[in-house]
Write a protein that holds these residues in place. Structure first.
Motif, PDB file in Angstrom:
ATOM      1  N   HIS A  10       0.826  -1.204   0.000  1.00 15.36           N
ATOM      2  CA  HIS A  10       0.000   0.000   0.000  1.00 15.36           C
ATOM      3  C   HIS A  10       0.867   1.263   0.000  1.00 15.36           C
ATOM      4  O   HIS A  10       0.530   2.270  -0.641  1.00 15.36           O
ATOM      5  CB  HIS A  10      -0.890  -0.026   1.247  1.00 15.36           C
ATOM      6  N   SER A  11       1.996   1.218   0.721  1.00 13.57           N
ATOM      7  CA  SER A  11       2.858   2.398   0.836  1.00 13.57           C
ATOM      8  C   SER A  11       3.543   2.737  -0.482  1.00 13.57           C
ATOM      9  O   SER A  11       4.009   3.871  -0.671  1.00 13.57           O
ATOM     10  CB  SER A  11       3.913   2.182   1.931  1.00 13.57           C
ATOM     11  N   LEU A  12       3.623   1.784  -1.396  1.00 14.28           N
ATOM     12  CA  LEU A  12       4.146   2.047  -2.738  1.00 14.28           C
ATOM     13  C   LEU A  12       3.027   2.441  -3.692  1.00 14.28           C
ATOM     14  O   LEU A  12       3.138   3.396  -4.460  1.00 14.28           O
ATOM     15  CB  LEU A  12       4.852   0.804  -3.287  1.00 14.28           C
ATOM     16  N   GLU A  13       1.937   1.704  -3.622  1.00 14.78           N
ATOM     17  CA  GLU A  13       0.855   1.844  -4.596  1.00 14.78           C
ATOM     18  C   GLU A  13       0.154   3.198  -4.536  1.00 14.78           C
ATOM     19  O   GLU A  13      -0.037   3.857  -5.561  1.00 14.78           O
ATOM     20  CB  GLU A  13      -0.158   0.728  -4.362  1.00 14.78           C
ATOM     21  N   VAL A  14      -0.233   3.647  -3.337  1.00 17.96           N
ATOM     22  CA  VAL A  14      -1.025   4.870  -3.220  1.00 17.96           C
ATOM     23  C   VAL A  14      -0.277   6.108  -3.720  1.00 17.96           C
ATOM     24  O   VAL A  14      -0.812   6.865  -4.535  1.00 17.96           O
ATOM     25  CB  VAL A  14      -1.530   5.060  -1.771  1.00 17.96           C
ATOM     26  N   PRO A  15       0.970   6.366  -3.274  1.00 22.14           N
ATOM     27  CA  PRO A  15       1.681   7.521  -3.834  1.00 22.14           C
ATOM     28  C   PRO A  15       1.901   7.416  -5.339  1.00 22.14           C
ATOM     29  O   PRO A  15       1.774   8.411  -6.060  1.00 22.14           O
ATOM     30  CB  PRO A  15       3.020   7.526  -3.079  1.00 22.14           C
ATOM     31  N   MET A  16       2.214   6.225  -5.830  1.00 27.67           N
ATOM     32  CA  MET A  16       2.452   6.055  -7.263  1.00 27.67           C
ATOM     33  C   MET A  16       1.186   6.339  -8.058  1.00 27.67           C
ATOM     34  O   MET A  16       1.234   6.996  -9.100  1.00 27.67           O
ATOM     35  CB  MET A  16       2.945   4.632  -7.567  1.00 27.67           C
ATOM     36  N   PHE A  17       0.077   5.872  -7.580  1.00 28.61           N
ATOM     37  CA  PHE A  17      -1.178   6.041  -8.305  1.00 28.61           C
ATOM     38  C   PHE A  17      -1.664   7.483  -8.235  1.00 28.61           C
ATOM     39  O   PHE A  17      -1.947   8.114  -9.256  1.00 28.61           O
ATOM     40  CB  PHE A  17      -2.238   5.091  -7.746  1.00 28.61           C
ATOM     41  N   THR A  18      -1.768   8.038  -7.030  1.00 29.63           N
ATOM     42  CA  THR A  18      -2.379   9.359  -6.872  1.00 29.63           C
ATOM     43  C   THR A  18      -1.516  10.470  -7.454  1.00 29.63           C
ATOM     44  O   THR A  18      -2.026  11.374  -8.130  1.00 29.63           O
ATOM     45  CB  THR A  18      -2.673   9.649  -5.393  1.00 29.63           C
ATOM     46  N   LEU A  19      -0.208  10.438  -7.195  1.00 25.96           N
ATOM     47  CA  LEU A  19       0.657  11.498  -7.709  1.00 25.96           C
ATOM     48  C   LEU A  19       0.778  11.451  -9.225  1.00 25.96           C
ATOM     49  O   LEU A  19       0.817  12.494  -9.889  1.00 25.96           O
ATOM     50  CB  LEU A  19       2.050  11.404  -7.067  1.00 25.96           C
ATOM     51  N   SER A  20       0.824  10.252  -9.786  1.00 27.14           N
ATOM     52  CA  SER A  20       0.953  10.156 -11.244  1.00 27.14           C
ATOM     53  C   SER A  20      -0.350  10.526 -11.948  1.00 27.14           C
ATOM     54  O   SER A  20      -0.325  11.077 -13.059  1.00 27.14           O
ATOM     55  CB  SER A  20       1.408   8.745 -11.658  1.00 27.14           C
ATOM     56  N   ILE A  21      -1.510  10.277 -11.312  1.00 26.42           N
ATOM     57  CA  ILE A  21      -2.782  10.712 -11.901  1.00 26.42           C
ATOM     58  C   ILE A  21      -2.836  12.234 -11.985  1.00 26.42           C
ATOM     59  O   ILE A  21      -3.219  12.815 -13.011  1.00 26.42           O
ATOM     60  CB  ILE A  21      -3.976  10.175 -11.077  1.00 26.42           C
ATOM     61  N   PHE A  22      -2.448  12.906 -10.892  1.00 30.54           N
ATOM     62  CA  PHE A  22      -2.451  14.368 -10.916  1.00 30.54           C
ATOM     63  C   PHE A  22      -1.460  14.893 -11.955  1.00 30.54           C
ATOM     64  O   PHE A  22      -1.757  15.840 -12.689  1.00 30.54           O
ATOM     65  CB  PHE A  22      -2.116  14.930  -9.538  1.00 30.54           C
ATOM     66  N   ARG A  23      -0.299  14.260 -12.024  1.00 33.23           N
ATOM     67  CA  ARG A  23       0.708  14.699 -13.008  1.00 33.23           C
ATOM     68  C   ARG A  23       0.231  14.418 -14.430  1.00 33.23           C
ATOM     69  O   ARG A  23       0.572  15.167 -15.366  1.00 33.23           O
ATOM     70  CB  ARG A  23       2.049  13.985 -12.746  1.00 33.23           C
ATOM     71  N   TYR A  24      -0.558  13.376 -14.612  1.00 35.67           N
ATOM     72  CA  TYR A  24      -1.123  13.084 -15.937  1.00 35.67           C
ATOM     73  C   TYR A  24      -2.014  14.240 -16.389  1.00 35.67           C
ATOM     74  O   TYR A  24      -1.960  14.658 -17.549  1.00 35.67           O
ATOM     75  CB  TYR A  24      -1.929  11.784 -15.874  1.00 35.67           C
ATOM     76  N   PHE A  25      -2.822  14.770 -15.488  1.00 34.38           N
ATOM     77  CA  PHE A  25      -3.679  15.908 -15.824  1.00 34.38           C
ATOM     78  C   PHE A  25      -2.857  17.139 -16.179  1.00 34.38           C
ATOM     79  O   PHE A  25      -3.152  17.838 -17.152  1.00 34.38           O
ATOM     80  CB  PHE A  25      -4.625  16.233 -14.667  1.00 34.38           C
ATOM     81  N   THR A  26      -1.838  17.444 -15.378  1.00 34.63           N
ATOM     82  CA  THR A  26      -1.036  18.643 -15.641  1.00 34.63           C
ATOM     83  C   THR A  26      -0.139  18.471 -16.859  1.00 34.63           C
ATOM     84  O   THR A  26       0.340  19.459 -17.415  1.00 34.63           O
ATOM     85  CB  THR A  26      -0.161  18.996 -14.427  1.00 34.63           C
ATOM     86  N   LEU A  27       0.075  17.226 -17.296  1.00 38.11           N
ATOM     87  CA  LEU A  27       0.896  16.970 -18.474  1.00 38.11           C
ATOM     88  C   LEU A  27       0.094  17.082 -19.756  1.00 38.11           C
ATOM     89  O   LEU A  27       0.524  17.719 -20.729  1.00 38.11           O
ATOM     90  CB  LEU A  27       1.523  15.571 -18.365  1.00 38.11           C
ATOM     91  N   HIS A  28      -1.104  16.524 -19.778  1.00 38.56           N
ATOM     92  CA  HIS A  28      -1.874  16.406 -21.021  1.00 38.56           C
ATOM     93  C   HIS A  28      -3.007  17.419 -21.164  1.00 38.56           C
ATOM     94  O   HIS A  28      -3.649  17.471 -22.217  1.00 38.56           O
ATOM     95  CB  HIS A  28      -2.434  14.991 -21.155  1.00 38.56           C
ATOM     96  N   PHE A  29      -3.275  18.185 -20.123  1.00 37.47           N
ATOM     97  CA  PHE A  29      -4.347  19.181 -20.181  1.00 37.47           C
ATOM     98  C   PHE A  29      -3.792  20.544 -19.794  1.00 37.47           C
ATOM     99  O   PHE A  29      -2.764  20.648 -19.124  1.00 37.47           O
ATOM    100  CB  PHE A  29      -5.496  18.801 -19.244  1.00 37.47           C
ATOM    101  N   ASN A  30      -4.504  21.583 -20.193  1.00 39.52           N
ATOM    102  CA  ASN A  30      -4.122  22.946 -19.841  1.00 39.52           C
ATOM    103  C   ASN A  30      -4.022  23.058 -18.324  1.00 39.52           C
ATOM    104  O   ASN A  30      -4.965  22.720 -17.604  1.00 39.52           O
ATOM    105  CB  ASN A  30      -5.185  23.920 -20.378  1.00 39.52           C
ATOM    106  N   THR A  31      -2.889  23.561 -17.827  1.00 34.21           N
ATOM    107  CA  THR A  31      -2.668  23.603 -16.379  1.00 34.21           C
ATOM    108  C   THR A  31      -3.669  24.502 -15.654  1.00 34.21           C
ATOM    109  O   THR A  31      -3.898  24.332 -14.459  1.00 34.21           O
ATOM    110  CB  THR A  31      -1.243  24.084 -16.065  1.00 34.21           C
ATOM    111  N   LYS A  32      -4.266  25.468 -16.344  1.00 34.28           N
ATOM    112  CA  LYS A  32      -5.279  26.306 -15.711  1.00 34.28           C
ATOM    113  C   LYS A  32      -6.526  25.509 -15.356  1.00 34.28           C
ATOM    114  O   LYS A  32      -7.322  25.904 -14.522  1.00 34.28           O
ATOM    115  CB  LYS A  32      -5.655  27.468 -16.631  1.00 34.28           C
TER     116      LYS A  32
END
Length: 427
Positions: free
Chosen positions: A334-356
């Motif tokens: 769990h200590s690996l999975e949750v940070p990997m999943f949640t942080l990368s999902i947010f970064r996916y949004f800021t990478l592929h969509f307008n940051t505003k």
């Protein structure tokens, strides 16, 4: 500037210290009882002895009210910007959580289940389940205005949860009422911090409020409805609902009771669960600082896929193991999975969509999608657990997560495709 100088400057930042303390106390007030909430609902000796379908219905109600309050809270805080009025209101609820659980919630659930379920959903969502999003949003705003790293402040919340999870197991075995009273105690401390600790730069931040009024990207209802027309967003929503939603139901609605029953006595299981949960959350807090480095090296999508793979393994392996030592080792994933999943999902949004639009997209695509998924799926999965048992239910959830992971592998964009936000800086 070297790392030592940066660290010294951070710990001299009064806003960072105040925000970190607020995070620690909020998650302590929440975690001291939330980490054993499912056990309290299901335990015949230390709780209410409710069935899986009843617990699923309670979690569905909690998610539904939390979903509604997310819109209400977001609208209110959008007008308050960095003012703490709403956080203070949430902290008042935290201070009352002990008396509420003992003298109101438990008697209602036992004698008038439907009334108790909805009353509890309103109170828990008001003070914690929806409040956490507002605390995180306000802290992120403070980080932008007063120049500190949001992730460093948020990590103190995880440390607070880890500390009280260790204490929670001991208290729960003695008397679950102690967990609720300690929740109120930490709530009082949080209330005092929010009211009386207001750094000077925050009091003098009128210019910052004006800047946020022009530039802040906290989503409004009209923004959210407009974004729902984006097909790319729906691809992410489907992925979230069949991964993160199912995992949340597994982890909060089923795993605690499953785990504690693996031991020679329920008391030993409950105390061991508290200790293990504390260790796991501690490592999770450390991983919050490491995962961004991993993303830079291997990429956002690969990090997300690794997180999904770990999610599948953890749920699936629990379905094939009844050894408490093996399941304890699996829990640490769990200590690996949750940070990997949640942080990368947010970064996916800021990478592929307008940051505003990233805040709006994250709230819709992740937070709200996950809540809707829990509203729909908690009760059916609770009924399934009653009929076929925990481990067979885990098999079903693991297969669904695996299918969702394969779907994401082909549907989600690569890091170099359609970069409409902030590009990934490879180290």
């Amino acid at each position: 500037m070297n790392h030592n100088q940066t660290g010294t400057r951070t710990f001299k930042n009064a806003s960072y210290l105040q925000s970190s303390t607020s995070m620690l106390l909020f998650f302590a007030s929440w975690g001291i009882w939330w980490s054993f909430y499912q056990l309290w609902l299901t335990s015949d000796t230390n709780g209410l002895g409710l069935s899986g379908s009843q617990v699923g219905t309670i979690f569905s109600a909690n998610s539904l009210i939390s979903l509604i309050l997310m819109f209400v809270y977001g609208t209110i805080q959008d007008k308050l910007f960095i003012k703490r009025h709403l956080l203070i209101f949430n902290a008042v609820i935290s201070t009352l959580i002990g008396p509420f659980f003992i003298w109101v919630y438990a008697p209602l659930l036992v004698n008038h289940f439907a009334i108790g379920m909805w009353v509890g959903a309103v109170v828990l969502s008001t003070g914690f389940l929806s409040a956490v999003g507002i605390l995180e949003a306000v802290t992120e705003r403070f980080s932008r205005v007063f120049s500190f790293e949001y992730g460093q402040a948020r990590a103190w919340g995880s440390f607070g949860y880890a500390i009280v999870a260790l204490l929670a197991g001991v208290l729960f075995v003695i008397n679950p009422h102690l967990n609720f009273w300690f929740g109120s105690l930490f709530g009082v401390l949080l209330l005092l911090v929010l009211i009386f600790w207001v750094p000077k730069e925050e009091r003098d931040a009128n210019h910052a409020v004006e800047t946020l009024a022009r530039e802040d990207s906290v989503p409004k209802l009209s923004d959210m409805l407009r974004l729902l027309k984006m097909s790319e967003l729906w691809q992410v929503i489907i992925f979230i609902m069949f991964t993160w939603t199912f995992y949340n139901i597994f982890d909060s609605q089923m795993f605690p009771d499953f785990y504690t029953k693996l031991f020679s006595s329920v008391a030993v299981g409950q105390q061991t669960y508290g200790t293990l949960n504390s260790i796991q959350v501690f490592f999770e807090a450390l991983m919050l600082g490491i995962v961004p480095i991993v993303m830079q090296k291997v990429g956002v999508k690969r990090t997300l896929m690794i997180g999904v793979a770990i999610m599948f393994l953890r749920i699936g392996l629990c379905g094939f193991n009844a050894n408490p030592y093996a399941v304890s080792a699996i829990k640490m994933l769990h200590s690996l999975e949750v940070p990997m999943f949640t942080l990368s999902i947010f970064r996916y949004f800021t990478l592929h969509f307008n940051t505003k639009l990233s805040a709006s997209l994250y709230m819709i695509g992740f937070q709200i999608a996950a809540q809707i998924g829990q509203v729909i799926l908690s009760t059916p999965l609770g009924i399934l657990r009653d009929r076929v048992g925990y481990q067979n239910t885990f098999h079903v959830i693991a297969v669904i997560v695996l299918i969702a992971g394969v779907y994401a592998f082909f549907i989600l964009k690569k890091d170099t495709q359609h970069v409409d936000g902030t590009p990934l800086a490879k180290s």
